[in-house]
Structure formats: structure tokens, C-alpha cells
Design a protein around this motif. Structure first.
Motif, PDB file in Angstrom:
ATOM      1  N   GLY A 137      -5.991  14.194  35.013  1.00 51.88           N
ATOM      2  CA  GLY A 137      -6.704  13.845  36.221  1.00 51.88           C
ATOM      3  C   GLY A 137      -5.983  12.863  37.118  1.00 51.88           C
ATOM      4  N   ASN A 138      -4.804  12.408  36.690  1.00 51.02           N
ATOM      5  CA  ASN A 138      -4.087  11.449  37.546  1.00 51.02           C
ATOM      6  C   ASN A 138      -3.179  12.130  38.564  1.00 51.02           C
ATOM      7  OD1 ASN A 138      -1.940  12.313  35.990  1.00 51.02           O
ATOM      8  ND2 ASN A 138      -1.435  10.299  35.141  1.00 51.02           N
ATOM      9  N   GLY A 139      -3.180  13.464  38.551  1.00 54.04           N
ATOM     10  CA  GLY A 139      -2.405  14.197  39.548  1.00 54.04           C
ATOM     11  C   GLY A 139      -0.952  14.389  39.206  1.00 54.04           C
ATOM     12  N   GLY A 159       2.351  17.346  27.306  1.00 52.55           N
ATOM     13  CA  GLY A 159       1.069  17.557  26.646  1.00 52.55           C
ATOM     14  C   GLY A 159       0.041  18.190  27.555  1.00 52.55           C
ATOM     15  N   GLU A 160       0.334  18.258  28.849  1.00 54.63           N
ATOM     16  CA  GLU A 160      -0.560  18.900  29.816  1.00 54.63           C
ATOM     17  C   GLU A 160       0.070  20.193  30.329  1.00 54.63           C
ATOM     18  OE1 GLU A 160      -2.751  15.077  31.917  1.00 54.63           O
ATOM     19  OE2 GLU A 160      -0.910  15.863  32.817  1.00 54.63           O
ATOM     20  N   GLU A 161      -0.770  21.180  30.553  1.00 47.74           N
ATOM     21  CA  GLU A 161      -0.302  22.413  31.172  1.00 47.74           C
ATOM     22  C   GLU A 161      -0.211  22.282  32.682  1.00 47.74           C
ATOM     23  OE1 GLU A 161      -2.884  25.554  29.881  1.00 47.74           O
ATOM     24  OE2 GLU A 161      -2.851  24.861  27.786  1.00 47.74           O
ATOM     25  N   CYS A 162      -1.052  21.421  33.243  1.00 45.87           N
ATOM     26  CA  CYS A 162      -1.139  21.245  34.690  1.00 45.87           C
ATOM     27  C   CYS A 162      -1.921  19.965  34.944  1.00 45.87           C
ATOM     28  CB  CYS A 162      -1.851  22.440  35.345  1.00 45.87           C
ATOM     29  SG  CYS A 162      -3.492  22.793  34.627  1.00 45.87           S
ATOM     30  N   ASP A 163      -1.902  19.470  36.156  1.00 42.62           N
ATOM     31  CA  ASP A 163      -2.748  18.343  36.541  1.00 42.62           C
ATOM     32  C   ASP A 163      -2.758  18.253  38.067  1.00 42.62           C
ATOM     33  OD1 ASP A 163      -4.131  15.977  36.975  1.00 42.62           O
ATOM     34  OD2 ASP A 163      -3.262  14.979  35.227  1.00 42.62           O
ATOM     35  N   ASP A 164      -3.831  18.709  38.654  1.00 48.85           N
ATOM     36  CA  ASP A 164      -3.980  18.684  40.111  1.00 48.85           C
ATOM     37  C   ASP A 164      -4.899  17.561  40.569  1.00 48.85           C
ATOM     38  OD1 ASP A 164      -2.271  20.828  40.325  1.00 48.85           O
ATOM     39  OD2 ASP A 164      -3.873  22.329  40.362  1.00 48.85           O
ATOM     40  N   GLY A 165      -5.058  16.560  39.710  1.00 50.67           N
ATOM     41  CA  GLY A 165      -5.848  15.396  40.083  1.00 50.67           C
ATOM     42  C   GLY A 165      -7.304  15.735  40.330  1.00 50.67           C
ATOM     43  N   ALA A 166      -7.824  15.286  41.462  1.00 45.53           N
ATOM     44  CA  ALA A 166      -9.233  15.494  41.784  1.00 45.53           C
ATOM     45  C   ALA A 166      -9.593  16.962  41.951  1.00 45.53           C
ATOM     46  CB  ALA A 166      -9.586  14.719  43.056  1.00 45.53           C
ATOM     47  N   SER A 167      -8.593  17.817  42.130  1.00 43.91           N
ATOM     48  CA  SER A 167      -8.849  19.246  42.299  1.00 43.91           C
ATOM     49  C   SER A 167      -9.015  19.978  40.978  1.00 43.91           C
ATOM     50  CB  SER A 167      -7.714  19.896  43.105  1.00 43.91           C
ATOM     51  OG  SER A 167      -7.653  19.358  44.411  1.00 43.91           O
ATOM     52  N   GLY A 220     -10.355  21.825  38.103  1.00 45.53           N
ATOM     53  CA  GLY A 220     -11.645  22.460  37.877  1.00 45.53           C
ATOM     54  C   GLY A 220     -12.358  22.907  39.127  1.00 45.53           C
ATOM     55  N   ALA A 221     -11.788  22.621  40.301  1.00 46.78           N
ATOM     56  CA  ALA A 221     -12.426  23.050  41.551  1.00 46.78           C
ATOM     57  C   ALA A 221     -12.272  24.556  41.727  1.00 46.78           C
ATOM     58  CB  ALA A 221     -11.810  22.315  42.735  1.00 46.78           C
ATOM     59  N   PRO A 222     -13.219  25.192  42.414  1.00 47.04           N
ATOM     60  CA  PRO A 222     -13.104  26.631  42.644  1.00 47.04           C
ATOM     61  C   PRO A 222     -11.774  26.984  43.313  1.00 47.04           C
ATOM     62  CG  PRO A 222     -15.278  25.865  43.279  1.00 47.04           C
ATOM     63  CD  PRO A 222     -14.458  24.635  42.984  1.00 47.04           C
ATOM     64  N   GLY A 223     -11.081  27.949  42.729  1.00 44.49           N
ATOM     65  CA  GLY A 223      -9.809  28.393  43.283  1.00 44.49           C
ATOM     66  C   GLY A 223      -8.600  27.638  42.787  1.00 44.49           C
ATOM     67  N   ASP A 224      -8.827  26.507  42.105  1.00 39.97           N
ATOM     68  CA  ASP A 224      -7.683  25.757  41.574  1.00 39.97           C
ATOM     69  C   ASP A 224      -7.339  26.297  40.194  1.00 39.97           C
ATOM     70  OD1 ASP A 224      -6.200  22.899  42.206  1.00 39.97           O
ATOM     71  OD2 ASP A 224      -6.325  23.343  40.059  1.00 39.97           O
ATOM     72  N   PRO A 225      -6.063  26.587  39.923  1.00 39.61           N
ATOM     73  CA  PRO A 225      -5.704  27.182  38.628  1.00 39.61           C
ATOM     74  C   PRO A 225      -5.769  26.210  37.461  1.00 39.61           C
ATOM     75  CG  PRO A 225      -3.729  26.752  39.925  1.00 39.61           C
ATOM     76  CD  PRO A 225      -4.903  26.482  40.830  1.00 39.61           C
ATOM     77  N   CYS A 226      -5.919  24.918  37.734  1.00 35.74           N
ATOM     78  CA  CYS A 226      -5.952  23.919  36.672  1.00 35.74           C
ATOM     79  C   CYS A 226      -7.411  23.536  36.394  1.00 35.74           C
ATOM     80  CB  CYS A 226      -5.158  22.684  37.091  1.00 35.74           C
ATOM     81  SG  CYS A 226      -4.761  21.559  35.737  1.00 35.74           S
ATOM     82  N   ASP A 227      -7.834  23.637  35.134  1.00 32.15           N
ATOM     83  CA  ASP A 227      -9.232  23.323  34.847  1.00 32.15           C
ATOM     84  C   ASP A 227      -9.423  21.820  34.624  1.00 32.15           C
ATOM     85  OD1 ASP A 227      -8.606  22.665  32.184  1.00 32.15           O
ATOM     86  OD2 ASP A 227      -9.352  24.546  31.358  1.00 32.15           O
ATOM     87  N   ALA A 228     -10.625  21.409  34.309  1.00 35.12           N
ATOM     88  CA  ALA A 228     -10.947  19.987  34.204  1.00 35.12           C
ATOM     89  C   ALA A 228     -10.289  19.315  33.018  1.00 35.12           C
ATOM     90  CB  ALA A 228     -12.468  19.817  34.116  1.00 35.12           C
ATOM     91  N   THR A 229      -9.739  20.108  32.080  1.00 35.41           N
ATOM     92  CA  THR A 229      -9.064  19.540  30.909  1.00 35.41           C
ATOM     93  C   THR A 229      -7.545  19.670  31.014  1.00 35.41           C
ATOM     94  OG1 THR A 229      -9.231  21.608  29.648  1.00 35.41           O
ATOM     95  CG2 THR A 229     -11.061  20.033  29.461  1.00 35.41           C
ATOM     96  N   CYS A 230      -7.064  19.975  32.200  1.00 35.52           N
ATOM     97  CA  CYS A 230      -5.621  20.117  32.451  1.00 35.52           C
ATOM     98  C   CYS A 230      -5.010  21.289  31.693  1.00 35.52           C
ATOM     99  CB  CYS A 230      -4.873  18.824  32.166  1.00 35.52           C
ATOM    100  SG  CYS A 230      -5.225  17.533  33.406  1.00 35.52           S
ATOM    101  N   ARG A 231      -5.794  22.352  31.579  1.00 37.37           N
ATOM    102  CA  ARG A 231      -5.269  23.619  31.067  1.00 37.37           C
ATOM    103  C   ARG A 231      -5.299  24.644  32.182  1.00 37.37           C
ATOM    104  NH1 ARG A 231      -7.582  25.666  25.415  1.00 37.37           N
ATOM    105  NH2 ARG A 231      -9.458  25.977  26.675  1.00 37.37           N
TER     106      ARG A 231
END
Length: 344
Positions: A45-47, A52-60, A62-73
């Protein structure tokens, strides 16, 4: 259980090479763990995508349309088959451990993978004459193209076809585990230019099989030195039988077919990554003779896609800690890297 491989260059079809011959090679890694474990510290969530993370888009996240979910997968696309979703999470968990960004599940590549898995399972007669399991013969039900890149195009994929791997367990996590403990099959799974893939499987007509097609794209970094097993990893398989992979890798020092842990080093396409020296040392600090496969190897280079692989003779005893040291250059800059891992 069987495993075979076929590879082409990133970004183009080139000359495809059959990696198997007949129905490929027996691979007995189905009972192996999903992969080595290693300690990572990341703040989802720090962007900033961290190891250890697959992705991290920060505040985005888990948002609709964002490929990164709320757990950074990496999130699968809506409606993706569960088996493909399972393969996505299994493969990206390994990439996260290696500090490589997660790859995305691509619907057209899932379709091409599933189409071939179904074709292979239901058309045994097509393979009776020795046709490579990676190919299809016209005139049989479900035919969509001779080679995997033909089938990816037929399924609607418009990107760059990269690689195909097959296993014969009809189990996504089992197949990923098998591919990991090999010389060549792990290459597309962990390669920094592998950005999309698909998974399909079938158990029809008592011919279980798994198919992964891969597509290439731009790597996140051209200066990264990516290694497997990762630093601090535990539960690393202590051996591999090279006769169980096709193409058969070169023998370990002293001959025979049993290697110790397989070490891989990956560089992004265009990074001019090279290794100029390397070593494997046992728990007592003794250097071990090893076999190395380089990208310019005339026989095996096409399967390496710019990566390196080396291994000592095996099997390694359980709980053995190895120290790996490499030196070379990437992106015009010299580097050295030393790390350890421990066998299961």
C-alpha cells in the motif's frame, strides 16, 4: 509424470525447437513444495513494489480496473477459470520471492493454453507417430495451429509469443512446482520480460496434461540481477535428475544425471547482462565443480533467453547451506552478488 519444453526468442517467433521428443521426459517433482521460502519485509500500500510483493499501486490497490488487489497480488480478470487463477497465484508467488513483478493472466493466452491442453488429451492418435506434444496436426478435432505461437494468434493474442511449457499432472500448483525444479522450465516463469501468461489443463481420455503459454513485454528494470533460489531461501530441492527434462541439460561434473540445487541468474532483454565469474561453495566453504549453461551456448542458449544456470553434482544432503557468488555486468555497470540458501 512428464515435462517438456519449447522456446523462442522474446519478441519474435524465430526458429522453434522441439524440446521433448516423443512424449517428453519423466519429471517426478509433483510432491515438491511450491518453492523455497525466504523472509521478506514489504509494506503493501505504500505505492512501491518491494521484494515479496507482486505489485503495489498504493491507494489504487483493489480499485475497480486496477490489476493490483488490496493485498498486493495481481488480480485475475473477471471470469478467469479457477485452474488458471490457481496457476497465476502459484507462479506470481515465486516471482515475488525473486523480486520480479507479477505477471498478468491474459484471457487469449488462457484460451490458447486450454485449447492445446484439450487437443492433446483428446487426440492421442495425432501423437502416435512421434509428433511433439507441443505441436498439433490438422485434421483432428480442436486443431488451432501447429505451433504454440500460431495457437496464441488464433486465440486472439496480439502480443509477442515467448515460450510454452507442459507438464502431465493436470494440476496447476503441481505443474508450477515441477517446472520450478528444472533447468529450462523455470526460465519463462521467472524471466523479467515475461509479462503475461495463460494456463490450461485437461484429464480427458486418461491423458492428463498442463499447458502454459507465455507472452513477453518490457521488463520493469534493465539493471536488475535476478537469482533463484533467492537469498536466504530454505526448503530448496537438493537434487534434480536431468534425464527427466527435455531437452536434457548437460551432465553435472563427474557425469551421471543427478545434480545438486540448480542456480539460475536472469537479466532483462536489452540489459547486456553477463556473468564473468561464479562459484558454489558448500557449508565448509569448499568450492564445488559445477556445470554452467550460458546464453551463448550453441545447443542450449535458445532455451536460456539471456539467463544463466549452473549446478554441482548431487544429491545435496538435507539442510545443507550453500554460498553462491557471482560477478559480471548489467546495463554497462559491474556487479557482484553473494548469497546463501539451504536445502530441504
Amino acid at each position: 509424470m512428464w515435462v517438456i519444453a519449447i522456446a523462442i526468442g522474446c519478441g519474435g517467433h524465430g526458429a522453434a525447437s522441439d524440446a521433448g521428443g516423443g512424449d517428453g521426459r519423466d519429471l517426478d517433482g509433483a510432491t515438491a513444495p511450491d518453492g523455497p521460502t525466504d523472509a521478506v519485509a514489504a509494506t503493501c500500500g505504500n505505492g512501491t513494489r518491494e521484494c515479496g510483493e507482486e505489485c503495489d499501486d498504493g491507494a489504487s490497490n483493489g480499485a475497480p480496473g486496477d490489476p493490483c488487489d488490496a493485498t498486493c497480488r495481481i488480480a485475475p480478470y473477471s471470469g478467469a477459470p479457477q485452474a488458471a487463477v490457481d496457476a497465476l497465484h502459484a507462479m506470481n508467488a515465486l516471482r515475488a520471492r525473486a523480486c520480479v513483478p507479477g505477471a498478468q493472466l491474459e484471457s487469449h493466452v488462457v484460451a490458447s493454453s486450454q485449447n492445446h491442453a484439450t487437443y492433446y488429451a483428446t487426440n492421442a492418435a495425432a501423437y502416435a507417430g512421434g509428433l511433439s506434444p507441443h505441436q498439433e496436426a490438422s485434421g483432428y478435432p480442436g486443431y488451432t495451429g501447429v505451433n504454440f505461437y500460431d495457437r496464441m494468434t488464433a486465440a486472439g493474442f496480439t502480443g509477442s509469443a515467448m515460450f510454452e511449457t507442459m507438464a502431465f499432472v493436470a494440476n496447476p500448483s503441481g505443474a508450477v512446482s515441477e517446472w520450478l525444479n528444472t533447468v529450462f522450465h523455470r526460465v519463462p516463469m521467472l524471466h523479467p520480460n515475461m509479462t503475461v501468461f495463460g494456463y490450461g489443463s485437461s484429464s480427458a481420455d486418461s491423458r492428463p496434461n498442463d499447458v502454459c503459454d507465455y507472452g513477453s513485454g518490457t521488463a520493469a528494470s534493465t539493471s536488475a540481477v535476478i537469482v533463484w533460489p533467492p537469498p536466504g531461501a530454505t526448503a530448496v530441492p537438493g537434487s534434480f535428475d536431468i534425464s527427466e527434462e527435455g531437452p536434457t541439460p548437460p551432465a553435472p561434473p563427474g557425469g551421471g544425471t543427478t545434480t545438486g540445487p540448480i542456480v539460475s541468474v536472469f537479466f532483462a532483454s536489452g540489459s547486456s547482462g553477463t556473468i564473468t565469474s561464479h562459484s558454489i561453495r558448500d557449508a565448509s566453504g569448499n568450492p564445488l565443480p559445477d556445470t554452467m549453461i550460458a546464453p551463448n551456448d550453441p545447443t542450449y542458449g535458445p532455451y536460456m533467453m539471456g539467463s544463466y544456470s549452473f549446478y554441482a553434482a548431487g544429491p545435496a544432503a538435507s539442510g545443507t547451506t550453500f554460498t553462491i557468488a557471482i560477478a559480471g555486468a548489467v546495463g554497462g555497470q559491474s556487479f557482484t552478488k553473494t548469497w546463501t540458501f539451504t536445502t530441504q
